[in-house]
Write an enzyme that holds these catalytic residues in place. Structure first.
Site, PDB file in Angstrom:
ATOM      1  N   CYS A 162      -3.092  73.273 -62.548  1.00  0.00           N
ATOM      2  CA  CYS A 162      -2.079  72.253 -62.283  1.00  0.00           C
ATOM      3  C   CYS A 162      -1.094  72.086 -63.431  1.00  0.00           C
ATOM      4  O   CYS A 162       0.101  71.836 -63.197  1.00  0.00           O
ATOM      5  CB  CYS A 162      -2.759  70.917 -61.964  1.00  0.00           C
ATOM      6  SG  CYS A 162      -3.832  70.298 -63.287  1.00  0.00           S
TER       7      CYS A 162
ATOM      8  N   ASP B 238       4.270  66.636 -56.765  1.00  0.00           N
ATOM      9  CA  ASP B 238       3.093  67.385 -57.191  1.00  0.00           C
ATOM     10  C   ASP B 238       3.257  68.848 -56.789  1.00  0.00           C
ATOM     11  O   ASP B 238       2.991  69.222 -55.639  1.00  0.00           O
ATOM     12  CB  ASP B 238       1.826  66.800 -56.568  1.00  0.00           C
ATOM     13  CG  ASP B 238       0.557  67.356 -57.206  1.00  0.00           C
ATOM     14  OD1 ASP B 238       0.660  68.335 -57.972  1.00  0.00           O
ATOM     15  OD2 ASP B 238      -0.533  66.822 -56.930  1.00  0.00           O
TER      16      ASP B 238
ATOM     17  N   HIS C   3      -5.869  66.087 -63.662  1.00  0.00           N
ATOM     18  CA  HIS C   3      -4.754  66.668 -62.917  1.00  0.00           C
ATOM     19  C   HIS C   3      -3.453  66.392 -63.662  1.00  0.00           C
ATOM     20  O   HIS C   3      -3.371  65.478 -64.499  1.00  0.00           O
ATOM     21  CB  HIS C   3      -4.699  66.056 -61.507  1.00  0.00           C
ATOM     22  CG  HIS C   3      -3.790  66.781 -60.564  1.00  0.00           C
ATOM     23  ND1 HIS C   3      -3.904  68.124 -60.308  1.00  0.00           N
ATOM     24  CD2 HIS C   3      -2.749  66.339 -59.801  1.00  0.00           C
ATOM     25  CE1 HIS C   3      -2.990  68.489 -59.427  1.00  0.00           C
ATOM     26  NE2 HIS C   3      -2.265  67.419 -59.113  1.00  0.00           N
TER      27      HIS C   3
END
Length: 671
Positions: free
Chosen positions: A422, A482, A466
């Site tokens: 991520c 995201d 994350h």
């Protein structure tokens, strides 16, 4: 004959001194075993060798080693502690020295005083376990060691016949049970201190993992391999969908070509959220860490209240405490899931969210320039980058083990490796946004969590760490984007509590189902709920929790002096409730002794009372020479022999009670 003699030798019972010493060694092993997880390996190996040496001496019945041999070993051990820790003071060095001293003292027990030194040193060393772990497992192991140590201590107190080990363990358990009510009263009512009880300031945060205030490709991927709990959440409102569980922690807005870091701000006031709706209330129990930020569902509304540690909300919506969260804290929060943040931000305040280092990632800058000229709106440009990440023709991969990147890390990721976690996607996305003139920043925190159906707590672990992005758009303000969801939607939408997974065991020979409805998952949920209850009600019993409990009992604004008096009064009541029945039971005569007293009175009426110095056996020998009927002499002999068995034999309560009718029958036969 040789075989019979050999059999008799093998079945010879162990001597009392040997049995008592072995029980003491077992208790010391239980005391020292939990220390092995944090002691240096050489101390653990030395301890095993010393304990085996002491056990061998006990089994063989050899003499203890002379002091001229033990003194050099002790000196070398203390020198090893100093070399290992560079000091003989402090938590780790002190515990190591105590452990070595206990093991060496076992080889020097020559007097009764040495025995008490070993016992009390063991009790003190048990407390040091809580310097390193305060889990329920540690508490259970400590209680077990205390009971066994009490049994060993009791074993050395008997001067006559020693009761069986089971009876000694039962007595030790009874002693522990007598102390438990007073311990609970003191725990609940004794004035609490603020801050961690077990731990020294310099090493209170040692070994703790978690998010940092910087992000380099690969660090969150490593963090995601950890199963440690970051925090737990109890929702007071309905649980939001998994895809909306973004737990905000750190905002990173400075990029040096390799790492993302925080940039200090001159403003101290947080902007107000506009158009807020879909509020959710919840309670967070955050584990200790080495950083000062707190976690909140995106976007936090209001400030949590921490005792003696004020919390501020920064302009980029971070919750930051004045000092590091070095103990478990619990706070209530409210968040808005739908909001508008800074839609009319001044251009000067957004300038730093457009900065990029010069001389880095030229290919990414050219790619961003091409997208900027191709699309007319920022929304279309954002969509183009997300389509680039999620397009099948570009083959981007979401992986925890990405290839190494060079100096131009974003170029290597976008156009060479196309494999990352991520932080790779969030960092590259923000670079492309800034290159197109769109203010953007990286946000790190946690996403998702696992709901425990047993206690209703959502557990967020380090593996849920994350990173995502925020972009600023006119009239919309800061918007969460995201990029990972474009590459791996399952990472965001999948609920780990309902996912059907399997776990290899025995080297992969068997795959055990670990889905929500599997036996293993149900056991894990229950164990996690037990641990959470231990954390909530025992370890997190803070002064505020104590005041809330007393307030619920009708004591408002109680001071520490009144609290001490209340604890003393409750403790005295507990001790009185325990002591009165025990004192009353002492007044009750033993039925065996009452029968013997009746026998003595019967003989006294015939002119043959027992002398003060006579026991049953001496008394019986004198009665055997008296002029009594033969059948009475025979009954007296049987009566006194049975009485001696009831008094001095190692019998349990049931067996001893079974002798009472026989004694009464024999007493009635004496004329």
């Amino acid at each position: 004959m040789t075989g019979i003699g050999h059999t008799l030798t093998k079945t010879r019972p162990m001597s009392r001194d040997k049995a008592d010493t072995l029980l003491l060694l077992l208790a010391c092993v239980l005391v020292l075993a939990p220390q092995a997880s944090h002691l240096p390996i050489w101390i653990t190996c030395t301890g095993i060798a010393l304990l085996l040496w002491r056990g061998w001496i006990t089994f063989r019945g050899n003499r203890l080693p002379p002091r001229w041999l033990l003194l050099p070993i002790a000196a070398l051990s203390m020198g090893g502690v100093f070399v290992t820790f560079d000091t003989v003071f402090g938590r780790d060095a002190g515990v190591a020295m105590l452990a070595l001293l206990l093991m060496l003292k076992l080889l020097e027990m020559r007097a009764r005083r040495d025995l008490f030194v070993v016992v009390f040193l063991s009790f003190f060393l048990l407390l040091t376990n809580f310097f390193y772990s305060q889990s329920i497992v540690t508490a259970v192991l400590t209680v077990t060691a205390v009971i066994v140590m009490l049994s060993a201590q009791l074993s050395f107190q008997y001067t006559g016949v020693v009761p069986p080990l089971r009876q000694r363990l039962r007595s030790a358990l009874f002693i522990f049970a007598l102390a438990a009510p007073l311990t609970i009263v003191l725990f609940v009512l004794f004035p609490r201190i603020q801050g961690p009880l077990w731990g020294l300031p310099k090493d209170a945060n040692a070994g703790r993992t978690g998010l940092s205030d910087s992000m380099t490709p690969g660090n969150i991927a490593q963090l995601s391999l950890s199963r440690e709990v970051a925090f737990r959440v109890k929702f007071l409102d309905p649980l939001p969908p998994q895809s909306r569980l973004y737990w905000r922690a750190v905002v990173l807005d400075r990029f040096d070509g390799r790492s993302w870091t925080r940039q200090p701000t001159s403003s101290n006031s947080a902007p107000s959220l506009l158009n807020t709706r879909t509020f959710v209330r919840y309670q967070v129990t955050q584990e200790p860490g080495s950083q000062a930020w707190l976690f909140a569902l995106d976007m936090p509304q209001g400030l949590p209240q921490l005792p003696d540690n004020p919390v501020t909300l920064t302009p980029d919506m971070q919750l930051v405490a004045r000092r590091a969260i070095d103990e478990r804290v619990r706070y209530q929060m409210t968040s808005a899931l739908d909001y508008t943040l800074q839609p009319d931000a001044a251009p000067d305040s957004l300038r730093r969210d457009l900065l990029l280092p010069s001389g880095y990632n030229p290919a990414s800058l050219r790619f961003a320039a091409a997208l900027h000229s191709r699309f007319s709106s920022d929304t279309e440009r954002i969509r183009a980058v997300l389509d680039f990440f999620g397009g099948k023709e570009y083959n981007f991969i979401y992986t925890l083990q990405p290839p190494l990147l060079g100096r131009n890390s974003v170029d290597d990721f976008l156009f060479r490796t196309r494999a990352g976690f991520c932080e790779h996607y969030a960092g590259a996305f923000v670079v492309l946004m800034r290159a197109m003139g769109i203010p953007a920043r990286v946000v790190t925190g946690y996403q998702g969590g696992q709901l425990n159906p047993v206690d209703g707590f959502l557990t967020v672990r380090q593996s849920d760490a994350h990173a995502w992005a925020e972009v600023w758009l006119p009239r919309r303000g800061w918007v969460r984007i995201d990029p990972t969801a474009a590459v791996s939607p399952d990472r965001i939408d999948r609920n780990p509590a309902t996912a059907q997974t399997s776990e290899p065991i025995l080297g992969g020979l068997i795959n055990m189902d670990t889905g929500r409805d599997s036996l293993l998952s149900r056991l894990r949920f229950r164990w996690d709920a037990i641990n959470n209850g231990w954390n909530q009600w025992v370890l997190n019993y803070t002064p505020q929790r104590q005041k809330s409990l007393l307030r619920s009992l009708g004591f408002d604004n109680i001071g520490w002096k009144t609290l001490v008096l209340l604890a003393a009064a409750a403790g005295a009541a507990i001790m009185l409730a325990i002591a009165v029945p025990m004192l009353a039971s002492r007044g009750r005569r033993d039925p065996i002794e009452r029968v013997y007293e009746s026998f003595c009175k019967r003989m006294a009426r015939r002119g043959m009372p027992p002398h003060l110095h006579e026991g049953p056996r001496s008394y019986g020998e004198r009665l055997a020479s008296a002029s009594l009927p033969v059948d009475s002499k025979h009954a007296i002999e049987q009566f006194l022999a049975l009485l001696e068995t009831a008094r001095y034999a190692a019998l349990d309560h049931a067996s001893r009670a079974a002798l009472l009718p026989q004694l009464k029958t024999l007493l009635n036969r004496i004329r």
